[in-house]
Design an enzyme around this catalytic site. Structure first.
Site, mmCIF file in Angstrom:
data_model
loop_
_atom_site.group_PDB
_atom_site.id
_atom_site.type_symbol
_atom_site.label_atom_id
_atom_site.label_comp_id
_atom_site.label_asym_id
_atom_site.label_seq_id
_atom_site.Cartn_x
_atom_site.Cartn_y
_atom_site.Cartn_z
ATOM 1 N N GLU A 212 -20.928 11.113 -20.946
ATOM 2 C CA GLU A 212 -20.508 12.457 -21.312
ATOM 3 C C GLU A 212 -21.803 13.217 -21.534
ATOM 4 O OE1 GLU A 212 -17.690 13.277 -20.396
ATOM 5 O OE2 GLU A 212 -16.847 11.084 -20.212
ATOM 6 N N TYR A 300 -16.640 8.813 -8.571
ATOM 7 C CA TYR A 300 -17.744 8.112 -9.387
ATOM 8 C C TYR A 300 -18.504 7.159 -8.689
ATOM 9 C CZ TYR A 300 -14.771 9.878 -13.175
ATOM 10 O OH TYR A 300 -14.021 10.572 -14.220
#
Length: 575
Positions: A212, A300
């Site tokens: 994040e 991803y």
């Protein structure tokens, strides 16, 4: 439609090009996918109600009128009134609180896409964990959050800044949400949302927060202009995350985590098939399809592999870091498409452009973007061999017939292993299930009691092995685990496995005993799993349910649903 309808505003004919104007929309939100209301019983403290929003990908249109596309960015302000004792937070750079009025005011001074506007309110208190970071949590969780993260976030931010330039959002705060939070983490600017359940799994917590942090540059500052190219955020953030972990924890740890994720990617590839269009980096988004349905491990990990390949073309990852710094500086606060990234890359490295690296046979950029199947190239993970080889050796001892090596296998003390080593080992056993009964019996004798004291990421994998092998002596541990879990990521995989095998009646019995502690959305999902291929579940007075009732309600059929243990545990890792 399920995703709302457009609002068309006709502007005055006399309005001149570029002339400023204001549109005011008065609206009231109804129940919608962005806003999650929790009764006190669904929080850890059981004291006060709680609410949070989750806008990714196209949910915030149910929160406020907006241009709900990542191609459009704007600043925002908000005024929120809340009862006394309820703390309100938003993904904003500035906030004030007028205590006598119970009013919070927020302002985000930098342009962001609609999905990054986020709000949370509840019984939250905070503690500073660094010069520009604090952690927010329910009072009973705050000491744990402090102990896990104090001093760490600043270390990660500093490492990221050394690689990709200044952190532009001011503060980096974290709020831990109740287990009803539907994903693991969300990169809302200035205020990362993370599910509290992950606090007990240190290594997963580290990776999730660093991921994040990386989004502060890749995804938040520079955003994919279309949901069909989510890899521009997720692939780059995953690459940046691994550069940060290499700088702070070393290459071996980074290679171990990468091996674990690439294992999951190949598992999903085997499940979906190599020709599945969702394995493309540039996925075609059909009308009416929720973009979140396209979030998978290819977004991803295949995206990461492409970015890693680009970095290898440069010869030195530090040269690629320099390019990414220039890329961020050029495009920050805007949205981009893949061609923007690739053109910038070739312009930054003219010698590579002269070599026509974009057209190298078998590794063409266009093929990376539009071919189905696995990555065209994968990273060299040999620097992680000190951590991955023990896993491979132990797995081989347990799966080589005849089973003559149990003594040697049982002498391995994996309580000293890293979490990613243990989950890699268990995932491989899970892939090989069902195992011979002698093997699962010996595994339980050797490891079951040790695994009981380990974190939930490890325990759920062992319990999935128990379920997929119908190992009845340890089923009571499955019941005990589900009786104490309210999180989607720790319940759905087990219910999927229970209902895919012969234990659907057992699953239904547990569900009826625990459903009142689950969020209605999770409850509905589990009901759908339980009723897969059958008539809808009837409403049942759960106070009258006996152990015989579930067997009468659900026939013993094998579900033909896609294996959610893979799709939910390994795909929806974090936003």
């Amino acid at each position: 439609t399920d995703y709302g309808s457009s609002l068309t505003v006709s502007l005055p004919a006399a309005l001149q090009p570029h002339q400023p104007f204001q549109v005011i929309v008065r609206y009231t939100t109804a129940d919608g996918p962005a806003i999650w209301w929790l009764d006190p019983e669904l929080t850890y403290g059981n004291a006060k109600p709680f609410v949070f929003t989750q806008g990714h990908s196209v949910c915030n249109r149910s929160f406020f009128p907006c241009f709900d596309t990542p191609a459009v960015k704007c600043t925002y302000s908000a005024t929120v009134k809340a009862p006394a004792g309820i703390q309100v937070l938003m993904s904003a750079t500035q906030s004030t609180y007028l205590e006598e009025e119970g009013v919070y005011q927020f302002y985000m001074e930098y342009p962001v896409p609609a999905y990054l506007v986020a709000l949370v309110a509840g019984d939250l208190i905070h503690a500073d964990i660094g010069p520009r970071s604090r952690v927010w949590a329910e009072p009973c969780l705050l000491p744990t959050a402090i102990s896990k993260l104090s001093g760490m976030v600043e270390r990660w931010l500093t490492a990221a800044e050394s690689l990709y330039g200044p952190y532009i959002w001011g503060r980096y705060d974290i709020v831990f949400l109740p287990p009803s939070f539907p994903i693991v983490a969300m990169e809302n600017p200035c205020l990362t949302f993370i599910i509290s359940s992950i606090l007990e799994s240190d290594e997963f917590l580290i990776i999730d927060v660093i991921h994040e942090v990386a989004h502060s540059w890749f995804g938040n500052a520079v955003t994919n202009a279309t949901w069909e190219e989510m890899w521009l955020s997720e692939g780059l953030a995953t690459y940046a995350q691994r550069r940060i972990t290499t700088e702070t924890y070393g290459a071996a740890f980074t290679c171990l985590e990468t091996a674990f994720r690439l294992d999951a990617l190949h598992r999903q590839m085997k499940l979906l098939g190599e020709d599945n269009p969702v394995s493309k980096l540039q996925v075609k988004l059909e009308p009416g399809v929720n973009p979140s349905n396209l979030m998978n491990l290819f977004t991803y990990e295949k995206g990461y592999c492409f970015v890693y390949y680009l970095s290898q073309l440069c010869g030195d990852p530090r040269h690629f870091d320099s390019f990414l710094r220039a890329y961020i500086e050029k495009y920050k606060f805007t949205s981009v498409v893949a061609q923007d990234l690739l053109d910038s890359f070739l312009n930054f490295f003219p010698e590579l452009k002269e070599q026509c690296v974009e057209s190298k046979a078998g590794l063409e950029f266009e093929r990376w973007l539009n071919a189905t199947g696995p990555p065209l190239a994968e990273p060299d993970l040999s620097q992680g061999s000190s951590l991955t080889k023990p896993v491979e050796m132990l797995f081989k001892l347990w799966t080589t017939e005849p089973l003559d090596s149990v003594g040697a296998a049982s002498s391995v003390d994996f309580t000293k292993w890293k979490t990613f080593q243990t989950v890699l080992f268990l995932d491989r056993l899970l892939d090989g299930s069902p195992l011979p009964h002698e093997v699962i019996k010996k595994l339980s004798e050797c490891y079951s009691s040790q695994l009981d004291s380990m974190n939930a990421e490890i325990r759920i994998r062992w319990l999935q092995i128990v379920v997929r092998n119908d190992y009845y002596p340890d089923l009571y541990k499955v019941r005990r685990f589900l009786e104490n879990q309210m999180s989607r990521m720790y319940t759905i995989p087990l219910y999927e496995d229970l209902c895919t095998g012969t234990l659907k009646s057992f699953a239904l019995e547990i569900f009826y005993q625990t459903q009142n502690q689950l969020h209605p959305n999770l409850r509905k999902t589990i009901q759908q799993i339980l009723s897969q291929g059958l008539n809808p579940l009837p409403a049942i007075d759960t106070t009258a349910v006996t152990t015989d009732t579930p067997a009468m309600v659900l026939e013993d059929k094998v579900s033909e649903a896609t294996n959610g243990a893979i799709s939910l545990r390994d795909v929806n890792v974090s936003a």
